[in-house]
Design an enzyme around this catalytic site. Structure first.
Site, PDB file in Angstrom:
ATOM      1  N   TYR B 156      52.777  80.251  34.124  1.00  0.00           N
ATOM      2  CA  TYR B 156      53.662  79.704  33.074  1.00  0.00           C
ATOM      3  C   TYR B 156      52.893  79.508  31.773  1.00  0.00           C
ATOM      4  O   TYR B 156      51.900  78.776  31.731  1.00  0.00           O
ATOM      5  CB  TYR B 156      54.216  78.372  33.592  1.00  0.00           C
ATOM      6  CG  TYR B 156      54.982  77.521  32.609  1.00  0.00           C
ATOM      7  CD1 TYR B 156      56.035  78.046  31.862  1.00  0.00           C
ATOM      8  CD2 TYR B 156      54.682  76.164  32.446  1.00  0.00           C
ATOM      9  CE1 TYR B 156      56.746  77.256  30.990  1.00  0.00           C
ATOM     10  CE2 TYR B 156      55.400  75.353  31.576  1.00  0.00           C
ATOM     11  CZ  TYR B 156      56.424  75.910  30.841  1.00  0.00           C
ATOM     12  OH  TYR B 156      57.128  75.120  29.976  1.00  0.00           O
ATOM     13  N   ASP B 241      53.457  72.781  41.786  1.00  0.00           N
ATOM     14  CA  ASP B 241      54.601  72.611  40.904  1.00  0.00           C
ATOM     15  C   ASP B 241      55.774  73.312  41.586  1.00  0.00           C
ATOM     16  O   ASP B 241      55.832  74.540  41.631  1.00  0.00           O
ATOM     17  CB  ASP B 241      54.242  73.237  39.551  1.00  0.00           C
ATOM     18  CG  ASP B 241      55.386  73.183  38.549  1.00  0.00           C
ATOM     19  OD1 ASP B 241      56.555  73.134  38.975  1.00  0.00           O
ATOM     20  OD2 ASP B 241      55.107  73.225  37.340  1.00  0.00           O
ATOM     21  N   ILE B 243      59.085  73.076  40.893  1.00  0.00           N
ATOM     22  CA  ILE B 243      60.322  72.838  40.132  1.00  0.00           C
ATOM     23  C   ILE B 243      61.389  73.899  40.373  1.00  0.00           C
ATOM     24  O   ILE B 243      62.533  73.713  39.975  1.00  0.00           O
ATOM     25  CB  ILE B 243      60.065  72.684  38.613  1.00  0.00           C
ATOM     26  CG1 ILE B 243      59.551  73.977  37.987  1.00  0.00           C
ATOM     27  CG2 ILE B 243      59.086  71.551  38.343  1.00  0.00           C
ATOM     28  CD1 ILE B 243      59.483  73.908  36.455  1.00  0.00           C
ATOM     29  N   LYS B 279      65.313  72.912  36.388  1.00  0.00           N
ATOM     30  CA  LYS B 279      65.604  74.261  36.894  1.00  0.00           C
ATOM     31  C   LYS B 279      66.613  74.221  38.037  1.00  0.00           C
ATOM     32  O   LYS B 279      67.611  74.919  38.012  1.00  0.00           O
ATOM     33  CB  LYS B 279      64.306  74.924  37.373  1.00  0.00           C
ATOM     34  CG  LYS B 279      63.160  74.852  36.384  1.00  0.00           C
ATOM     35  CD  LYS B 279      63.518  75.476  35.034  1.00  0.00           C
ATOM     36  CE  LYS B 279      62.341  75.390  34.063  1.00  0.00           C
ATOM     37  NZ  LYS B 279      62.666  75.935  32.737  1.00  0.00           N
TER      38      LYS B 279
END
Lengths: 496, 496
Positions: B156, B241, B243, B279
């Site tokens: 990301y 992470d 998400i 998300k």
């Protein structure tokens, strides 16, 4: 274990220095008081003998006006049948500039909250997670680890966390004293600046709250002008935390630094304002913090940092609508000021009846209460903490000791008066008055043999009361305050 | 000027290093693409020739379900006539633990979003300003300036800001490649760890997204187990992470690190999860980020830090109610997965028609599109940027080049497909197909003399198309991409 240093405990070196350095300040008495309240919170009917929270600078006096407005404006929320058609756009909105309407409304409100004497540019409005986030953000923008900001004391206890903890910035207090009613002077700033420079500190700026937390006082225009000129001369920053701008309820107009920034002797690039809706509107839960800077680079940098603490778009949307409603805002600000003034009057008058004075103030959600005459040992911070524990544990009021605001004179307390209803305030005042009165009487009986000189002297009646109050307090802490937890030698305040 | 160093420009040394070091990453092409979109945003009727935003990993496919729920549950908002009686309590709520109901609902939802195979303890739910804030918070807790986190690439783009900018933490990429479909392996992590240690770096942990952003792939349980054992062995942290946990639409179950944390060979004190509703629920504007740690000290520290980015209590209150509605949540998660699967299918099929393949993926709001065959010069990042500018400026699609994700192989692009309606997706696909087809035909005519060999070879038809596409792209960038701004030699991507 590779190159990692082995740690002593489970976490030791595997966590960061920030995580283990305790500089978040939560071990201060200020937070300890909150915990006492949390364990036994007062409720008028359900827990009438509980601790009354007077350590929280909340403004609950005008929430009824906001509730009325909400009922009349269902379109202002994306979570009503009337407003839900805008839900998708708002739920997805994450631009760190913020909703244009929100920025405009905030800028407009900031002007009104300062009496309409200044205007603010919506393009300079930067969002942040409350004033907490805003103060940290401005530090990250202006100073490197080890750099110093001068902060007049007494100052908001959580500045130690907000300004320092994760930024590594150091606070050097500018000590203010009761000798001039704790007024901030250019001379005091100059002296602190000089001392810091002599200690090889890199002074990057001066930061203060105006109106002052915890004092409730406002700075006069001349002093403000001179301070602005001083920072210009030294090429250091001035950050003014104006989150209590609209709480002025009496006396002279509040003068925002925005009013003097156009002074020809000012470098506006050095001037920054922190704002919030937590105090002026009474909406701390909504986490609306604002960094407003006259320096384009700071605006740009702070905006990038705002990604770490944006205001919920749900909240932005509603406030954009509410704060652009001129008639609501005008009425709210007027009514809020009026109600704060009345509340302040009732409270200080009630304290006076118990023989307690406060620093004269015209703003804020609290008073700076003078209990120096009640300390067992005058000018002792240990006595301040003893007295404070009595107030919490016996009088059942959670107030905040001056030492938690880095005050250099023991015996001052911040007492919040706007976070409760009239009935609760009444109970709080009764408790103080009853406590002072009962203990004075009891002690008077017992003291009849010992204190003849004082009792026979009518002219010294007030002093007599105080003396006995000290006695009664002394008895109380001897009775009930011997638990090691309460008188912990590790209390950070004993270091003050 | 006292002890301050004189600065060159207006700001120079008067601002912090963080404010002036440019490590926020906004000068990367990733953000540049957003700016192109902002200048000329597509709208089906109002601006049908505008740029379609495919660089934003938003999930708009199920917001209708949320809107329906809101209409049916007016009590869930404090800004409706039905819910306003709770306004005062909620507006004043600023406890950094968060509303108890909110924490419980979030923990419950996190379990459901992972197929109900794991449970989460509400006491470990720490709020943060979106995943952006959560990732920064966990870095502040775990690492000191100069410490290293290993992060598998491609990663990301904004991690450079979130993990590093204000914390001073360094990212060392663990390079993954197309040779094994960019799969993260323990061997690759071990190698990166070893190299970092050899360079005298203090490696504090490993962080990755699972499901992966930008790949849309998920990690198998065995690899996850082995990675967890690896960090235990090295006594470094693992931050996952997650998400995109609920965006899995096909294939095997997503395995959360919460499922393997009880492995006997794991030190749970080293395991931390970042979560968000941006998300999985499609609510990025609401700024709900979560730090979930199995380490008590980290929970305690992160909670103190959450003061800098609390979730608006208005938002907490509504989500507490929504996410504790089991039938809503169950239906939402099922429907969201179904719709994402259909959308993914339609989009990848449409790309296939234009001769474009993507990495096989079963999660996420995007595909990892393989355009290596379209680069003017194979294996050249310069060509990747050229191609990217053509896609933005001529095809009018804002996609994100692989280099902005620190991908080591030029020619890959992340394309988001869930932030638009069906019609817009249709237009996007038509544009790609038309572009490929038209340019192939035009170039085919022109190329009839030059490319006889290829044209006569039916077996190599696909390759021919690609070759001509390269030609057409070449013509395009020669026509329209010569402005110095676009081909800036200072582009950070040329350093990749």
């Amino acid at each position: 274990m590779g190159s990692l240093k082995k740690s002593g405990g489970v976490n030791g070196a595997i966590l960061s220095r920030i995580a283990t350095n305790d500089q978040h300040g939560e071990n201060s008495e200020y937070f300890h008081g909150w915990k006492s309240y949390d364990k036994d919170p007062f409720h008028l009917s359900r827990n009438p003998h509980g601790v009354i929270q007077m350590g929280l600078a909340e403004n609950q006096l005008c929430l009824d006006l906001i509730k009325e407005w909400i009922k009349e404006n269902p379109k202002a929320s994306v979570c009503t049948p009337e407003g839900v058609h805008q839900f998708s756009d708002i739920a997805n909105f994450q631009d760190y500039h913020g909703l244009k309407e929100f920025r405009q409304a905030i800028a407009h409100f900031m002007g009104k909250a300062r009496g309409g004497r200044v205007t603010f540019d919506p393009e300079r409005i930067v969002m942040s997670g409350g004033a907490t986030g805003a103060n940290e953000t401005i530090m990250f923008c202006l100073a490197d680890p080890g750099d110093v900001f001068l902060v007049p004391s007494p100052y908001y206890a959580a500045f130690d966390r907000d300004l320092r903890w994760r930024t590594g910035v150091e606070i050097v207090p500018v000590h203010c004293s009761s000798s001039n009613n704790f007024k901030l002077t250019v001379e005091a700033v100059e002296w602190a600046y000089k001392k810091a420079v002599e200690s090889n500190k890199n002074v990057k700026g001066l930061l203060f709250t105006n109106p002052s937390n915890p004092l409730g006082t406002i700075l006069d225009k001349d002093t403000l002008k001179n301070l602005v000129r001083f920072v210009t001369k030294k090429n250091i920053h001035l950050v003014v935390d104006e989150i209590y701008a609209a709480t002025v309820f009496a006396g002279e107009n509040f003068v925002s630094v925005a009013e003097v920034v156009k002074d020809s002797e000012v470098n506006a690039d050095l001037i920054h304002i922190v704002y919030s809706l937590s105090k002026d509107m009474g909406l701390p839960g909504f986490r609306v913090g604002i960094v407003y800077s006259y320096n384009d680079s700071v605006v740009s940098c702070a905006r990038k940092m705002s990604s770490f603490g944006l205001v919920s778009s749900q909240t932005q949307f509603m406030l954009a609508s509410m704060l652009s409603d001129d008639s609501f805002v005008d009425n709210f600000l007027m009514e809020s000021s009026k109600r704060l003034g009345i509340r302040h009057g009732v409270f200080t008058l009630g304290l006076k009846k118990a023989g307690i004075n406060c620093l004269i103030s015209t703003a804020g959600l609290f008073v700076w209460m003078d209990l120096r005459h009640l300390l067992r040992v005058r000018n002792s911070f240990e006595s301040e903490i003893e007295l404070w524990h009595i107030i919490i544990d016996k009088v059942k009021l959670n107030v905040s000791p001056g030492s938690s605001f880095q005050c250099t004179e023991p015996g001052w307390f911040r007492v919040c008066f706007a976070n409760m209803d009239d009935d609760t305030l009444h109970v709080a005042l009764l408790r103080i008055q009853d406590f002072v009165s009962k203990n004075s009487n009891k002690t008077a009986e017992k003291a009849s043999d010992n204190d003849q000189v004082i009792q026979n002297n009518n002219a010294k009646k007030q002093k007599w009361k105080q003396s006995n109050l000290r006695l009664s307090f002394r008895r109380l802490y001897e009775d009930g305050l011997s638990s090691p937890g309460i008188m912990s030698p590790h209390s950070p305040l004993l270091r003050t």
